[in-house]
Design an enzyme around this catalytic site. Sequence first.
Site, PDB file in Angstrom:
ATOM      1  N   LYS A  91      -5.465  16.123   0.919  1.00 53.52           N
ATOM      2  CA  LYS A  91      -6.459  16.525  -0.091  1.00 53.52           C
ATOM      3  C   LYS A  91      -5.970  17.805  -0.761  1.00 53.52           C
ATOM      4  O   LYS A  91      -5.521  18.739  -0.098  1.00 53.52           O
ATOM      5  CB  LYS A  91      -7.806  16.761   0.584  1.00 53.52           C
ATOM      6  N   TYR A 142     -18.579  11.155   0.482  1.00 50.58           N
ATOM      7  CA  TYR A 142     -18.023  12.366  -0.126  1.00 50.58           C
ATOM      8  C   TYR A 142     -18.827  12.777  -1.369  1.00 50.58           C
ATOM      9  O   TYR A 142     -18.654  13.884  -1.882  1.00 50.58           O
ATOM     10  CB  TYR A 142     -16.544  12.187  -0.509  1.00 50.58           C
ATOM     11  N   HIS A 156     -16.503   3.457   7.847  1.00 49.17           N
ATOM     12  CA  HIS A 156     -16.135   4.872   7.962  1.00 49.17           C
ATOM     13  C   HIS A 156     -16.159   5.370   9.414  1.00 49.17           C
ATOM     14  O   HIS A 156     -15.271   6.105   9.835  1.00 49.17           O
ATOM     15  CB  HIS A 156     -17.085   5.707   7.093  1.00 49.17           C
ATOM     16  N   MET A 166       0.864  -1.182   0.000  1.00 51.08           N
ATOM     17  CA  MET A 166       0.000   0.000   0.000  1.00 51.08           C
ATOM     18  C   MET A 166       0.900   1.232   0.000  1.00 51.08           C
ATOM     19  O   MET A 166       1.813   1.322   0.822  1.00 51.08           O
ATOM     20  CB  MET A 166      -0.860  -0.010   1.269  1.00 51.08           C
ATOM     21  N   LYS A 210     -15.136   3.744   1.547  1.00 49.27           N
ATOM     22  CA  LYS A 210     -15.618   3.533   2.920  1.00 49.27           C
ATOM     23  C   LYS A 210     -17.123   3.295   2.956  1.00 49.27           C
ATOM     24  O   LYS A 210     -17.874   3.958   2.225  1.00 49.27           O
ATOM     25  CB  LYS A 210     -15.256   4.758   3.788  1.00 49.27           C
TER      26      LYS A 210
HETATM   27  P1  A2P Z   1      -6.702  22.899  -1.689  1.00 47.79           P
HETATM   28  O1  A2P Z   1      -7.560  21.838  -2.265  1.00 47.79           O
HETATM   29  O2  A2P Z   1      -7.255  24.261  -1.949  1.00 47.79           O
HETATM   30  O3  A2P Z   1      -5.229  22.772  -2.101  1.00 47.79           O
HETATM   31  P2  A2P Z   1      -6.321  17.684   4.529  1.00 47.79           P
HETATM   32  O4  A2P Z   1      -5.530  18.034   5.750  1.00 47.79           O
HETATM   33  O5  A2P Z   1      -7.684  17.179   4.864  1.00 47.79           O
HETATM   34  O6  A2P Z   1      -5.568  16.796   3.596  1.00 47.79           O
HETATM   35  O7  A2P Z   1      -6.629  19.044   3.754  1.00 47.79           O
HETATM   36  C1  A2P Z   1      -5.599  19.810   3.241  1.00 47.79           C
HETATM   37  C2  A2P Z   1      -6.110  21.231   3.025  1.00 47.79           C
HETATM   38  O8  A2P Z   1      -4.997  22.073   2.793  1.00 47.79           O
HETATM   39  C3  A2P Z   1      -7.000  21.358   1.821  1.00 47.79           C
HETATM   40  O9  A2P Z   1      -7.984  22.297   2.130  1.00 47.79           O
HETATM   41  C4  A2P Z   1      -6.076  21.845   0.699  1.00 47.79           C
HETATM   42  O10 A2P Z   1      -6.771  22.792  -0.083  1.00 47.79           O
HETATM   43  C5  A2P Z   1      -4.938  22.497   1.448  1.00 47.79           C
HETATM   44  N1  A2P Z   1      -3.589  22.101   0.965  1.00 47.79           N
HETATM   45  C6  A2P Z   1      -3.202  20.962   0.365  1.00 47.79           C
HETATM   46  N2  A2P Z   1      -1.876  20.990   0.127  1.00 47.79           N
HETATM   47  C7  A2P Z   1      -1.419  22.161   0.617  1.00 47.79           C
HETATM   48  C8  A2P Z   1      -0.150  22.776   0.682  1.00 47.79           C
HETATM   49  N3  A2P Z   1       0.923  22.183   0.183  1.00 47.79           N
HETATM   50  N4  A2P Z   1      -0.065  24.011   1.269  1.00 47.79           N
HETATM   51  C9  A2P Z   1      -1.160  24.630   1.769  1.00 47.79           C
HETATM   52  N5  A2P Z   1      -2.393  24.091   1.750  1.00 47.79           N
HETATM   53  C10 A2P Z   1      -2.522  22.877   1.172  1.00 47.79           C
END
Ligand code: A2P
Length: 295
Positions: A254, A51, A109, A15, A76
């Site tokens: 994300k 989602y 989930h 994985m 999930k």
């Molecule tokens: P975006 O889709 O606008 O890039 P999680 O902690 O649930 O994975 O979510 C990450 C959050 O931070 C999302 O809202 C994403 O928004 C944003 N994000 C992802 N990568 C970065 C990064 N490298 N720097 C700042 N914010 C980020």
Amino acid sequence: MTLKRDVKLYTGAEMPLFGLGTWKSEPNKVGNAVKIALDAGYRHIDCAYVYENEKEIGEALKSSSIPRKEIFITSKLWNTFHRPDRVNIAINKTLSDLQLDYLDLYLVHWPFSSSPEEGELFPKNTDGSPKADKTVDFKETWKALEALVEQGKVKHIGISNFNERRIKELLSYAKIRPAVLQVELHPYLPQHDLVDFCKKENIHVTAYSPLGSTFEPRILDNTKLNELAKKYNTDPAHIALAWSMQRGITVIPKSTTEERIRGNFEEIVLEDEDMKIVSSIKERHRFCKLFPVFD
Ligand code: A2P
């Protein structure tokens, strides 16, 4: 340098330690995010029925020329599908939306069963609290998930948002053990005890919201993470992701922003002393408390 690694689950299957999260990924953006991620080298996509974006992810997966067996796909089982006869409805919808014959991993989930009667994803009591379905015997839900492995619809089954007590209970009757536990985990919720427990039980841990999602206070504003980011000539997100991965934890950040999706895939390696600095952050926040299950 890209150095994304794989871990071995207890079955011997691999994985990826890094994947794309899709919680809060908006319609008309999530498909493109998946395409960019696959192009950047991601081979792990984390999805969920709730989602409500699996159909668009399925279109993106279908348009990819990467062989199915090279991509690790998780989804999930939502709370309103815990009744054993409904588990099949949920998995069939997910497989059909994702346009797949099988999932690599199917997680429960939440350890919280909700009544399906209202046809809503988040049924509520009159006081607004989440409405539990007391008729569900979770042992039967797990049995229905085990049957999915036997039918070849899923390669592994696992859990999400379970604490140590709930995992122990599950292990007391599971014929097929959970391969993965997915929980909220980041520098403000390091989950040290739970991770140690899972290591002993050979349950791999995946961190959701490894960057703290959109919650306040923003993890990415943390002073220590920003100081380390300067040292490594990177951004605080990379520090937070490296810290989890070097603990042997899978991360599923994300993003639907191309630059971040590509940038997050660039791995940095923290020195031991800097791992300790991140671990020494004292601030504590559990951001995702949708259901009352953490007792
Ligand atoms: P975006 O889709 O606008 O890039 P999680 O902690 O649930 O994975 O979510 C990450 C959050 O931070 C999302 O809202 C994403 O928004 C944003 N994000 C992802 N990568 C970065 C990064 N490298 N720097 C700042 N914010 C980020």
